[in-house]
Design a protein around this motif. Structure first.
Motif, PDB file in Angstrom:
ATOM      1  N   LYS A 365       0.841  -1.199   0.000  1.00  0.00           N
ATOM      2  CA  LYS A 365       0.000   0.000   0.000  1.00  0.00           C
ATOM      3  C   LYS A 365       0.871   1.242   0.000  1.00  0.00           C
ATOM      4  CE  LYS A 365      -4.058   2.024   2.267  1.00  0.00           C
ATOM      5  NZ  LYS A 365      -5.028   1.893   3.388  1.00  0.00           N
ATOM      6  N   ALA A 366       0.530   2.205  -0.911  1.00  0.00           N
ATOM      7  CA  ALA A 366       1.389   3.369  -1.093  1.00  0.00           C
ATOM      8  C   ALA A 366       0.684   4.694  -0.856  1.00  0.00           C
ATOM      9  CB  ALA A 366       1.975   3.355  -2.504  1.00  0.00           C
ATOM     10  N   GLY A 367      -0.647   4.706  -0.709  1.00  0.00           N
ATOM     11  CA  GLY A 367      -1.325   5.981  -0.494  1.00  0.00           C
ATOM     12  C   GLY A 367      -2.819   5.854  -0.654  1.00  0.00           C
ATOM     13  N   THR A 368      -3.535   6.900  -0.249  1.00  0.00           N
ATOM     14  CA  THR A 368      -4.992   6.931  -0.376  1.00  0.00           C
ATOM     15  C   THR A 368      -5.428   8.280  -0.932  1.00  0.00           C
ATOM     16  OG1 THR A 368      -5.281   7.715   1.888  1.00  0.00           O
ATOM     17  CG2 THR A 368      -5.390   5.331   1.530  1.00  0.00           C
ATOM     18  N   TYR A 369      -6.629   8.284  -1.502  1.00  0.00           N
ATOM     19  CA  TYR A 369      -7.234   9.523  -1.979  1.00  0.00           C
ATOM     20  C   TYR A 369      -8.693   9.528  -1.562  1.00  0.00           C
ATOM     21  CZ  TYR A 369      -9.415  13.050  -4.863  1.00  0.00           C
ATOM     22  OH  TYR A 369     -10.150  14.131  -5.273  1.00  0.00           O
ATOM     23  N   LYS A 370      -9.138  10.670  -1.025  1.00  0.00           N
ATOM     24  CA  LYS A 370     -10.517  10.848  -0.609  1.00  0.00           C
ATOM     25  C   LYS A 370     -11.060  12.126  -1.237  1.00  0.00           C
ATOM     26  CE  LYS A 370     -13.990   9.595   2.195  1.00  0.00           C
ATOM     27  NZ  LYS A 370     -13.837   9.571   3.662  1.00  0.00           N
ATOM     28  N   LEU A 371     -12.304  12.086  -1.651  1.00  0.00           N
ATOM     29  CA  LEU A 371     -12.942  13.261  -2.240  1.00  0.00           C
ATOM     30  C   LEU A 371     -12.757  14.466  -1.304  1.00  0.00           C
ATOM     31  CD1 LEU A 371     -14.815  14.078  -4.668  1.00  0.00           C
ATOM     32  CD2 LEU A 371     -16.718  13.757  -3.083  1.00  0.00           C
ATOM     33  N   PRO A 372     -12.224  15.588  -1.810  1.00  0.00           N
ATOM     34  CA  PRO A 372     -11.913  16.710  -0.921  1.00  0.00           C
ATOM     35  C   PRO A 372     -13.102  17.585  -0.559  1.00  0.00           C
ATOM     36  CG  PRO A 372     -11.228  17.230  -3.167  1.00  0.00           C
ATOM     37  CD  PRO A 372     -11.706  15.797  -3.184  1.00  0.00           C
ATOM     38  N   ARG A 373     -14.245  17.418  -1.242  1.00  0.00           N
ATOM     39  CA  ARG A 373     -15.403  18.276  -0.965  1.00  0.00           C
ATOM     40  C   ARG A 373     -16.347  17.559   0.004  1.00  0.00           C
ATOM     41  NH1 ARG A 373     -13.684  18.657  -5.530  1.00  0.00           N
ATOM     42  NH2 ARG A 373     -14.769  16.810  -6.305  1.00  0.00           N
ATOM     43  N   GLU A 374     -16.585  18.174   1.140  1.00  0.00           N
ATOM     44  CA  GLU A 374     -17.499  17.589   2.127  1.00  0.00           C
ATOM     45  C   GLU A 374     -18.924  17.629   1.582  1.00  0.00           C
ATOM     46  OE1 GLU A 374     -18.895  18.305   6.778  1.00  0.00           O
ATOM     47  OE2 GLU A 374     -17.126  19.325   5.965  1.00  0.00           O
ATOM     48  N   GLN A 375     -19.637  16.515   1.745  1.00  0.00           N
ATOM     49  CA  GLN A 375     -21.016  16.410   1.274  1.00  0.00           C
ATOM     50  C   GLN A 375     -21.981  16.559   2.452  1.00  0.00           C
ATOM     51  OE1 GLN A 375     -21.481  15.861  -2.286  1.00  0.00           O
ATOM     52  NE2 GLN A 375     -19.321  16.405  -2.076  1.00  0.00           N
ATOM     53  N   SER A 376     -23.215  16.925   2.145  1.00  0.00           N
ATOM     54  CA  SER A 376     -24.197  17.117   3.216  1.00  0.00           C
ATOM     55  C   SER A 376     -24.682  15.766   3.737  1.00  0.00           C
ATOM     56  CB  SER A 376     -25.389  17.920   2.695  1.00  0.00           C
ATOM     57  OG  SER A 376     -26.251  17.092   1.936  1.00  0.00           O
ATOM     58  N   ASP A 377     -25.299  15.793   4.896  1.00  0.00           N
ATOM     59  CA  ASP A 377     -25.809  14.552   5.489  1.00  0.00           C
ATOM     60  C   ASP A 377     -26.971  13.971   4.703  1.00  0.00           C
ATOM     61  OD1 ASP A 377     -23.947  14.624   7.497  1.00  0.00           O
ATOM     62  OD2 ASP A 377     -25.243  15.665   8.925  1.00  0.00           O
ATOM     63  N   LEU A 378     -27.517  14.732   3.749  1.00  0.00           N
ATOM     64  CA  LEU A 378     -28.600  14.227   2.915  1.00  0.00           C
ATOM     65  C   LEU A 378     -28.074  13.408   1.725  1.00  0.00           C
ATOM     66  CD1 LEU A 378     -30.916  17.376   2.756  1.00  0.00           C
ATOM     67  CD2 LEU A 378     -31.207  15.333   4.184  1.00  0.00           C
ATOM     68  N   GLU A 379     -26.741  13.407   1.536  1.00  0.00           N
ATOM     69  CA  GLU A 379     -26.160  12.763   0.364  1.00  0.00           C
ATOM     70  C   GLU A 379     -25.398  11.496   0.730  1.00  0.00           C
ATOM     71  OE1 GLU A 379     -24.836  16.034  -2.724  1.00  0.00           O
ATOM     72  OE2 GLU A 379     -24.252  16.661  -0.719  1.00  0.00           O
TER      73      GLU A 379
END
Length: 646
Positions: A365-379
Motif C-alpha cells: 500500500k502506497a497511499g490513499t485519496y478521498k474526495l476533498p469536498r465535504e457532502q451534506s448529510d442528505l447525500e
C-alpha cells in the motif's frame, strides 16, 4: 515634313518589327505558373453545435478543472424516486452505449457525444443489471432471485425456488434487441467480467462475481467463482465450464479487526467485482473483505498471486490497473453506498481510493485519496466505479462518488494524489431511501460518460491539454471491467524500410510538388485517396529526416486524406527525403512519399551582363537599334528613288 514622315514610318516599322521579333521569341518561352496551392489545412464545416445541457433550478452542478458538461439525457425508466428503476453500469460498442438499469437496459447512439440519442429501452427486470457488450451481444448479470429467466418474471424470496444468472441479448439491430439465451448460476451475478479466450476469437469467458447476502436456498456460505463460456455465433450454447474457490478456509476478518463506524468490515463470501487485464494476463478482484491479485494466463483457471487485507477498508468494491500494471487502485464502498462517508467523521482513509504497488515481493500500500469536498448529510457519498484515463506516463482515473459526483484524479504519485477536475450535483434537498448519484463514470473516445442512478446519462469532456492523448483513442468497444492496454502509437516515430522491395508495397502518398530546390524551408501538399485510412481516424504527417510531426489531421468518412498543406523544416539541402502519413487506428500501416531536393543549376558569371526582361529574348533588344537604323535607311532610299523617277 517628308523627312519627318519618313522617320515616323521607320519608327513604326521598327517597332512593329521589334514586336514581331519579341512575340516570336516569347512564344518559345515557358509560362511561369503562379502558386495556387490550398490553404494551410482543409477544415470541414463544423456541424451546428447542440444546445448545452440545462439543469433544473437549484440543481445546477458545480464543476472545476478542465472539464465541460456537454450533454444530459433523462433516465427513460425513471418512476419518481422508485429504486426499482435506477441506472447502473455502462458498456460501449462502437457508436453505441449500453446503460444497465434495475428494470432492464437502454441503448444510446453516441456518435455525436454532445447529442446522445435513445435507440431502445428494453424492460427486463432482475437486479442491478450489470452490463457488458461483445460484438453484437449484450450480457446482463442478474442478482435478484426471479421466478424464471424471462423478462416477465417476478421477484421471489431467496429462500424459495428461483432463478439467477446471465441473460444474453442480440443487438444486431440496436433498435430491436432480441433475447437470445440465459444461463443459470448458483448465486447469480452481482457483477460479471468478460475475459477473451487467448486461443480463439470465436468465444469469450464470463466470470460471474457473486457473494452470499443472508438466508438463501442456493446462495449460502462462500460462493465459488463460476465461469461461463459464450460462443459468439451461438449464444444459445452458453454454459458453465469451470468453477473454483479463490479462498482458503479463513474468514476475512476476526472480531479484533473490526473498525468502529457506520459499517463494519464484511466477511468474504465471494467477490463483488473483478477487473481483468488480458494483455498482462492479470486480474484484480475486490471481494468484500479481501483484495486479490490473480493470474489469468489460463482464463479457465485463475490463480491467486496475492491476497491482501486492510483494516481501513470496509468493503473492497472494485479495482483499476495503471497501464503498465505496476499499480492498482482499490475502491472502498464503506456503508454499501447508503451513508455519507465524504465527511470528516470518517477521516481520509475510509470510503476512499487506496493505491497499491505491484512489486516482486507482493502488493504494498502506497497511499490513499478521498474526495476533498465535504457532502451534506442528505447525500450518499463513497468511492464507487471508475476507469483509467489513458494519459502516457501518468496514472489518472475517473472516479464516481455517488452523490459526491465525478472526480478525475492523478495518482501517479500515490503519496500525493491530485484532483484534476470534478463534476458534482447538489443534493436533492431530501434524503433518498435508497442510494443515489453517479454509479459509474468511464472515459471513451475523449469524453467521460457518467451513469446517474435517478437522473440519467451525463456526458463530460476533458478540456485540459493533459488529456489530449486520451482524446485520440477511437475505441471500437469498452467493457470497463475488461481493461484495455494503451500503446500511444502516435508518439513513436514510424519505422520506414530502406530496401526497395519492402518500400514498394507501401501506400503511395501523393505530394505536390515532389521536387524542390535547396531552400531554408518549403511548402508541399499531401493527400490520399479513399480507402487509404480508417474512416474518421486521426493521422499524423511525419517528416522523417527529423522524425517530427508536421500536421495532425482527421481522415474523411471514406478513408481519404484531403489535400493538406505542410511546411517542411529546413534547411533543405540536395537529397531525397521520406514523408509519411500514419493513422492511429490503421497503424502500423504507412503511406509513403519521397521528396527530392535537386542541386542548383550553374549560376551566371559575376561579370556577365544582367539578364534583360523577356528571358531568352534578350538578344532581340540588342538588335533593336540596328533594326531601327535599317528601317530609316530603307525609307530614305525609297524617297530618293521617287524623286529620281519624278
Amino acid at each position: 515634313m517628308a523627312a519627318g514622315r519618313a522617320w515616323s514610318r521607320a519608327r513604326t516599322l521598327a517597332v512593329g518589327l521589334l514586336a514581331i521579333m519579341l512575340a516570336g521569341g516569347a512564344a518559345g518561352a515557358p509560362a511561369v505558373a503562379q502558386p495556387t496551392g490550398p490553404q494551410a489545412s482543409v477544415v470541414q464545416p463544423a456541424p451546428a453545435e447542440p444546445a448545452p445541457p440545462v439543469a433544473p433550478p437549484g440543481r445546477e452542478p458545480s464543476m472545476g478543472g478542465g472539464i465541460e458538461w456537454v450533454a444530459h439525457r433523462d433516465n427513460p425508466f425513471r418512476q419518481g424516486d422508485d429504486a426499482d428503476f435506477i441506472n447502473s453500469d455502462l458498456a460501449f460498442s462502437g457508436d453505441y452505449l449500453v446503460q444497465g438499469n434495475y428494470a432492464g437496459f437502454s441503448i444510446w447512439d453516441i456518435a455525436d457525444p454532445a447529442s446522445p440519442e435513445l435507440v431502445s429501452a428494453v424492460s427486463c427486470p432482475g437486479g442491478q443489471g450489470d452490463v457488458s457488450t461483445v460484438g453484437n451481444l449484450v450480457l446482463i448479470a442478474i442478482d435478484e432471485t426471479m421466478s424464471d429467466d424471462s423478462c416477465a418474471a417476478s421477484r421471489v424470496p431467496e429462500t424459495a425456488e428461483n432463478w439467477e444468472g446471465l441473460r444474453i441479448f442480440d443487438i444486431s439491430d440496436p433498435a430491436a434487441p432480441r433475447y437470445a439465451a440465459a444461463v443459470r448460476t448458483r448465486c447469480g451475478g452481482h457483477t460479471h467480467t468478460v475475459v477473451p479466450d487467448p486461443g480463439s476469437t470465436d468465444r469469450v469467458f464470463v466470470y460471474m462475481n457473486a457473494y452470499s447476502r443472508g438466508a438463501s436456498l442456493n446462495c449460502t456460505g462462500r460462493n465459488p467463482l463460476q465461469v461461463i463460456e459464450v460462443p459468439l455465433a451461438a449464444p444459445e450454447e452458453a454454459a458453465i465450464v469451470s468453477e473454483l474457490d479463490l479462498f482458503d478456509d479463513e474468514t476475512a476478518f476476526g472480531p479484533e479487526d473490526r473498525v468502529a463506524g457506520g459499517a463494519e468490515t464484511r466477511s468474504t463470501t465471494g467477490c463483488h467485482d473483478i477487473t481483468a487485464y488480458p494483455a498482462k494476463g492479470l486480474a484484480v478482484a475486490a471481494c468484500r473483505g479481501d483484495g486479490l491479485l490473480l493470474s489469468i494466463a489460463d482464463p479457465l483457471n485463475p490463480v491467486v498471486l496475492q491476497r491482501v487485507r486492510d483494516p481501513a477498508v470496509t468493503f473492497w468494491h472494485s479495482g483499476i490497473f495503471d497501464n503498465d500494471a505496476t499499480r492498482i487502485v482499490f475502491q472502498d464502498e464503506l456503508g454499501d453506498g447508503f451513508i455519507n462517508t465524504c465527511s470528516p467523521a470518517y477521516g481520509a482513509d475510509r470510503g476512499a481510493d487506496a493505491v497499491w504497488l505491484i512489486q516482486p515481493d507482493g502488493l504494498v500500500k502506497a497511499g490513499t485519496y478521498k474526495l476533498p469536498r465535504e457532502q451534506s448529510d442528505l447525500e450518499k457519498c463513497v468511492a464507487h466505479s471508475g476507469g483509467l484515463v489513458p494519459v502516457p506516463g501518468r496514472f489518472i482515473i475517473a472516479q464516481a462518488w455517488l452523490e459526491g459526483g465525478v472526480s478525475v484524479v492523478d495518482l501517479t504519485d500515490p503519496a500525493a494524489p491530485v484532483e484534476l477536475a470534478w463534476f458534482d450535483r447538489p443534493s436533492y434537498g431530501y434524503s433518498m431511501d435508497y442510494t443515489a448519484g453517479i454509479w459509474a463514470v468511464y472515459p471513451y473516445r475523449g469524453h467521460l460518460y457518467a451513469s446517474d442512478m435517478y437522473e440519467g446519462l451525463d456526458v463530460l469532456r476533458l478540456t485540459d491539454p493533459v488529456f489530449a492523448d486520451a482524446a485520440r483513442y477511437d475505441d471500437a468497444s469498452l467493457n470497463p471491467q475488461t481493461q484495455p492496454s494503451y500503446a500511444w502509437v502516435w508518439r513513436e516515430a514510424p519505422v520506414v524500410p530502406t530496401a526497395p522491395e519492402e518500400r514498394a508495397p507501401l501506400e503511395t502518398l501523393a505530394v505536390e510538388p515532389a521536387e524542390l530546390v535547396p531552400a531554408d524551408t518549403a511548402t508541399v501538399t499531401v493527400s490520399l485517396p479513399a480507402g487509404s485510412l480508417a474512416p474518421g481516424e486521426t493521422a499524423d504527417v511525419w517528416w522523417m529526416p527529423t522524425q517530427a510531426v508536421l500536421a495532425t489531421v482527421t481522415a474523411a468518412e471514406d478513408g481519404a486524406l484531403a489535400p493538406t498543406e505542410v511546411a517542411l523544416p529546413g534547411p533543405l539541402v540536395a537529397g531525397t527525403y521520406d514523408l509519411v502519413v500514419r493513422g492511429d487506428a490503421s497503424a502500423p500501416k504507412l503511406a509513403l512519399a519521397s521528396v527530392v531536393v535537386a542541386e542548383h543549376t550553374a549560376a551566371p558569371a559575376a561579370d556577365a551582363a544582367p539578364a534583360a526582361p523577356g528571358g531568352d529574348a534578350w538578344w532581340l533588344l540588342v538588335l533593336a537599334p540596328f533594326a531601327i537604323a535599317l528601317a530609316y535607311h530603307v525609307a530614305l532610299a525609297v524617297r530618293r528613288r521617287r524623286r529620281t523617277l519624278g
